[in-house]
Scaffold this motif. Structure first.
Motif, PDB file in Angstrom:
ATOM      1  N   LEU A 238       3.440 -14.861  -0.040  1.00  0.00           N
ATOM      2  CA  LEU A 238       3.636 -13.480   0.393  1.00  0.00           C
ATOM      3  C   LEU A 238       3.207 -13.310   1.844  1.00  0.00           C
ATOM      4  N   PHE A 239       2.079 -13.915   2.192  1.00  0.00           N
ATOM      5  CA  PHE A 239       1.566 -13.849   3.555  1.00  0.00           C
ATOM      6  C   PHE A 239       2.539 -14.487   4.545  1.00  0.00           C
ATOM      7  N   GLN A 240       3.095 -15.638   4.157  1.00  0.00           N
ATOM      8  CA  GLN A 240       4.057 -16.312   5.021  1.00  0.00           C
ATOM      9  C   GLN A 240       5.297 -15.441   5.248  1.00  0.00           C
ATOM     10  N   LYS A 241       5.735 -14.769   4.189  1.00  0.00           N
ATOM     11  CA  LYS A 241       6.897 -13.881   4.309  1.00  0.00           C
ATOM     12  C   LYS A 241       6.585 -12.707   5.230  1.00  0.00           C
ATOM     13  N   ILE A 242       5.367 -12.189   5.143  1.00  0.00           N
ATOM     14  CA  ILE A 242       4.941 -11.103   6.029  1.00  0.00           C
ATOM     15  C   ILE A 242       4.890 -11.590   7.468  1.00  0.00           C
ATOM     16  N   LYS A 243       4.354 -12.803   7.665  1.00  0.00           N
ATOM     17  CA  LYS A 243       4.286 -13.364   9.015  1.00  0.00           C
ATOM     18  C   LYS A 243       5.668 -13.513   9.630  1.00  0.00           C
ATOM     19  N   ASN A 244       6.656 -13.801   8.793  1.00  0.00           N
ATOM     20  CA  ASN A 244       8.023 -13.991   9.278  1.00  0.00           C
ATOM     21  C   ASN A 244       8.802 -12.681   9.413  1.00  0.00           C
ATOM     22  N   THR A 245       8.136 -11.575   9.121  1.00  0.00           N
ATOM     23  CA  THR A 245       8.772 -10.257   9.214  1.00  0.00           C
ATOM     24  C   THR A 245       8.264  -9.546  10.464  1.00  0.00           C
ATOM     25  N   ALA A 246       9.151  -8.989  11.224  1.00  0.00           N
ATOM     26  CA  ALA A 246       8.776  -8.303  12.465  1.00  0.00           C
ATOM     27  C   ALA A 246       7.871  -7.107  12.186  1.00  0.00           C
ATOM     28  N   ALA A 247       7.005  -6.810  13.145  1.00  0.00           N
ATOM     29  CA  ALA A 247       6.067  -5.692  13.005  1.00  0.00           C
ATOM     30  C   ALA A 247       6.798  -4.385  12.710  1.00  0.00           C
ATOM     31  N   LYS A 248       7.910  -4.172  13.369  1.00  0.00           N
ATOM     32  CA  LYS A 248       8.689  -2.943  13.167  1.00  0.00           C
ATOM     33  C   LYS A 248       9.176  -2.828  11.727  1.00  0.00           C
ATOM     34  N   GLU A 249       9.604  -3.958  11.149  1.00  0.00           N
ATOM     35  CA  GLU A 249      10.088  -3.955   9.764  1.00  0.00           C
ATOM     36  C   GLU A 249       8.964  -3.713   8.770  1.00  0.00           C
ATOM     37  N   ILE A 250       7.771  -4.233   9.069  1.00  0.00           N
ATOM     38  CA  ILE A 250       6.608  -4.024   8.195  1.00  0.00           C
ATOM     39  C   ILE A 250       6.345  -2.536   8.012  1.00  0.00           C
ATOM     40  N   MET A 251       6.571  -1.766   9.081  1.00  0.00           N
ATOM     41  CA  MET A 251       6.340  -0.328   9.024  1.00  0.00           C
ATOM     42  C   MET A 251       7.511   0.425   8.396  1.00  0.00           C
ATOM     43  N   GLN A 252       8.557  -0.310   8.005  1.00  0.00           N
ATOM     44  CA  GLN A 252       9.735   0.338   7.429  1.00  0.00           C
ATOM     45  C   GLN A 252       9.974  -0.015   5.968  1.00  0.00           C
ATOM     46  N   LYS A 253       9.422  -1.135   5.510  1.00  0.00           N
ATOM     47  CA  LYS A 253       9.666  -1.552   4.132  1.00  0.00           C
ATOM     48  C   LYS A 253       8.497  -2.377   3.595  1.00  0.00           C
ATOM     49  N   ARG A 254       8.427  -2.471   2.302  1.00  0.00           N
ATOM     50  CA  ARG A 254       7.380  -3.248   1.618  1.00  0.00           C
ATOM     51  C   ARG A 254       7.906  -4.659   1.362  1.00  0.00           C
ATOM     52  N   VAL A 255       7.199  -5.650   1.851  1.00  0.00           N
ATOM     53  CA  VAL A 255       7.598  -7.044   1.652  1.00  0.00           C
ATOM     54  C   VAL A 255       7.255  -7.458   0.227  1.00  0.00           C
ATOM     55  N   ARG A 256       8.202  -8.110  -0.438  1.00  0.00           N
ATOM     56  CA  ARG A 256       8.016  -8.504  -1.837  1.00  0.00           C
ATOM     57  C   ARG A 256       8.405  -9.964  -2.056  1.00  0.00           C
ATOM     58  N   ILE A 257       7.848 -10.531  -3.116  1.00  0.00           N
ATOM     59  CA  ILE A 257       8.300 -11.828  -3.627  1.00  0.00           C
ATOM     60  C   ILE A 257       9.053 -11.531  -4.925  1.00  0.00           C
ATOM     61  N   PRO A 258      10.362 -11.807  -4.996  1.00  0.00           N
ATOM     62  CA  PRO A 258      11.123 -11.526  -6.227  1.00  0.00           C
ATOM     63  C   PRO A 258      10.551 -12.299  -7.419  1.00  0.00           C
ATOM     64  N   ASN A 259      10.717 -11.736  -8.620  1.00  0.00           N
ATOM     65  CA  ASN A 259      10.193 -12.386  -9.821  1.00  0.00           C
ATOM     66  C   ASN A 259      10.762 -13.789 -10.015  1.00  0.00           C
ATOM     67  N   THR A 260      12.034 -13.985  -9.667  1.00  0.00           N
ATOM     68  CA  THR A 260      12.629 -15.318  -9.810  1.00  0.00           C
ATOM     69  C   THR A 260      11.908 -16.336  -8.928  1.00  0.00           C
ATOM     70  N   GLN A 261      11.504 -15.898  -7.732  1.00  0.00           N
ATOM     71  CA  GLN A 261      10.781 -16.790  -6.830  1.00  0.00           C
ATOM     72  C   GLN A 261       9.360 -17.041  -7.318  1.00  0.00           C
ATOM     73  N   LYS A 262       8.787 -16.062  -8.014  1.00  0.00           N
ATOM     74  CA  LYS A 262       7.440 -16.253  -8.554  1.00  0.00           C
ATOM     75  C   LYS A 262       7.416 -17.395  -9.567  1.00  0.00           C
ATOM     76  N   PHE A 263       8.440 -17.491 -10.387  1.00  0.00           N
ATOM     77  CA  PHE A 263       8.487 -18.578 -11.372  1.00  0.00           C
ATOM     78  C   PHE A 263       8.736 -19.919 -10.695  1.00  0.00           C
ATOM     79  N   TYR A 264       9.479 -19.917  -9.590  1.00  0.00           N
ATOM     80  CA  TYR A 264       9.645 -21.136  -8.805  1.00  0.00           C
ATOM     81  C   TYR A 264       8.298 -21.555  -8.221  1.00  0.00           C
TER      82      TYR A 264
END
Length: 278
Positions: A238-264
């Motif tokens: 999750l942290f890596q995905k946040i790091k790869n998301t621009a600061a502007k986008e962080i203030m516009q949406k909630r970064v998530r890990i999809p359930n399918t990726q959680k099982f992976y």
């Protein structure tokens, strides 16, 4: 027949965990079966307090939190509660001799969420101590199963892991906390001017917490090591995905890990765990 009620109480804490958090549920399922009910009980308890301060708008939240705190310590004193989540929690606290001061510190941080607090560095650290670090210590009491020496040795690492998780949550929920709840936890940062440089400075602090925490995970008993490592892997992803998301986008949406990726992540974490054998 009280055994039947106790089973129900722990079952409700388990279902509360599964309802609110897929990621923590996966982590708990990866620890030894005999430890799972206690961790479900701890999560169910802290989730209930979180709901009071985060979701019960339109109700007297301070009154509800006061009642929750009073009912908590009445349950601990009497050894029973008609609230199933409090019942499983008080039983866990008694069984694993969890320090009451950790509970007081947790509830103190929850109370901080009832008012708009300007967070300087001291208040920020105070909040993280109560909202995350002490929860890690509650779980550590369970993981070491009463071994005081082991608890004291692993204590600083458990606190850093709780701190890393909470700070990642702060970054993930930046938009909702600021716009919906009117909260800004990061000290001395104007979120209306949130930019790449500010984001990178926060991320650097989180990386330090993760590095220290991993040292402690390597020293956990085998009964809990993989489960904690799995939660660590999820939050790292999750942290890596946040790091790869621009600061502007962080203030516009909630970064998530999809359930399918959680099982992976579960499968890849297991493979890495087996290969590393730490």
């Amino acid at each position: 027949m009280k055994k039947l009620y106790d089973e129900l109480a722990y079952k409700i804490s388990q279902e509360t965990t599964q309802k609110y958090s897929t990621s923590f549920s996966l982590g708990i399922k990866a620890i030894d079966r005999h430890l799972r009910p206690a961790i479900y009980a701890i999560y169910g308890y802290v989730r209930l307090a979180d709901e009071i301060v985060d979701s019960f708008h339109g109700f007297d939240q301070e009154l509800l939190l006061n009642e929750f705190e009073r009912n908590t310590f009445e349950a601990l004193e009497k050894g029973i509660s008609l609230n199933p989540i409090l019942q499983s929690f008080q039983d866990t606290v008694r069984q694993y001799r969890i320090d009451y001061q950790l509970i007081h510190q947790f509830l103190h941080s929850m109370r901080m969420d009832l008012k708009k607090v300007e967070y300087d560095l001291d208040r920020y650290q105070e909040y993280i101590l109560g909202s995350a670090e002490v929860v890690g210590l509650m779980c550590l009491h369970v993981f070491v199963e009463g071994d005081h020496t082991q608890f004291e040795r692993l204590k600083p690492y458990a606190m850093k892991l709780g701190s890393a998780f909470q700070k990642v949550n702060f970054l993930r929920d930046l938009k909702a906390d600021f716009e919906t709840l009117g909260r800004s936890y990061f000290p001395e940062i104007n979120l209306r001017q949130f930019n790449c440089e500010i984001k990178k400075s926060i991320e650097k602090d989180i990386e330090k917490d993760f590095q220290v925490a991993f040292v402690g995970i390597q020293q956990l008993p085998i009964s809990s090591k993989f489960g904690v490592y799995l939660a660590y892997t999820y939050y790292q992803s999750l942290f890596q995905k946040i790091k790869n998301t621009a600061a502007k986008e962080i203030m516009q949406k909630r970064v998530r890990i999809p359930n399918t990726q959680k099982f992976y992540l579960l499968m890849s974490s297991y493979m890495n765990f087996q290969i590393a054998r730490f």
